[in-house]
Design a protein around this motif. Sequence first.
Motif, PDB file in Angstrom:
ATOM      1  N   PHE A  60       0.813  -1.213   0.000  1.00  0.00           N
ATOM      2  CA  PHE A  60       0.000   0.000   0.000  1.00  0.00           C
ATOM      3  C   PHE A  60       0.850   1.267   0.000  1.00  0.00           C
ATOM      4  CE2 PHE A  60      -2.984  -2.959   2.378  1.00  0.00           C
ATOM      5  CZ  PHE A  60      -3.737  -3.242   1.252  1.00  0.00           C
ATOM      6  N   THR A  62       3.105   2.255  -2.071  1.00  0.00           N
ATOM      7  CA  THR A  62       3.325   2.813  -3.409  1.00  0.00           C
ATOM      8  C   THR A  62       2.026   3.156  -4.127  1.00  0.00           C
ATOM      9  OG1 THR A  62       3.426   0.582  -4.340  1.00  0.00           O
ATOM     10  CG2 THR A  62       5.519   1.610  -3.673  1.00  0.00           C
ATOM     11  N   GLU A  63       0.901   2.861  -3.514  1.00  0.00           N
ATOM     12  CA  GLU A  63      -0.390   3.149  -4.142  1.00  0.00           C
ATOM     13  C   GLU A  63      -0.705   4.637  -4.051  1.00  0.00           C
ATOM     14  OE1 GLU A  63      -2.581   1.080  -5.789  1.00  0.00           O
ATOM     15  OE2 GLU A  63      -0.950  -0.370  -5.634  1.00  0.00           O
ATOM     16  N   LEU A  66      -6.020   4.889  -1.871  1.00  0.00           N
ATOM     17  CA  LEU A  66      -6.419   3.639  -1.231  1.00  0.00           C
ATOM     18  C   LEU A  66      -7.941   3.568  -1.126  1.00  0.00           C
ATOM     19  CD1 LEU A  66      -3.836   3.634   1.705  1.00  0.00           C
ATOM     20  CD2 LEU A  66      -3.694   2.350  -0.427  1.00  0.00           C
TER      21      LEU A  66
END
Length: 170
Positions: A60, A62-63, A66
């Motif tokens: 998560f 590098t996302e 979300l």
Amino acid sequence: MNEDEDFLAEAHRMEAEAVRIRQETEDATSDPAAEQEWIRQSNLIYGGLAAAGLVVVQPFLTEPSLDPSALVCVIAFAVAIPLLAALLVLNRQEEFRRRTSKSALVTVAKAIAQGSAFAGIAAAFWHISTIAGIVFLAVGCIAVGVHSSGYVQLEYDSKFRSRFRPRKEP
């Protein structure tokens, strides 16, 4: 009149049983070997939850955005990981001193850390699949029951524990 006497006798018997159970519980919690085992188990739990959190949160990072379940997972572990690390360090001190902390703050931190880690893992499963999240929650509740019943049977079985109590000198 006989019913009243039977009722009183039963009440006295139940009160004596409650006193016996309370005494066994106090004996178990003051047992140094039991405290050492609780520290070892806590180290395993805290270390495992912290490691799981670090592994689960990594994707998560590098996302760009979300979804709600991923956000819950990240926030839950943002709460849990520092507390779990602090509890691991505290356990090293408890192990060194051969006694556990009785602080209310530590008790609250344990509950928050474990609860947040559980919520974070559940949210991660929920992010992958709603069904997986529901299954994790249900089986997690069953697992708590399994651990609790096993713990009670092992720790508070008076027949077993009575063999290890020191004998009183005449």
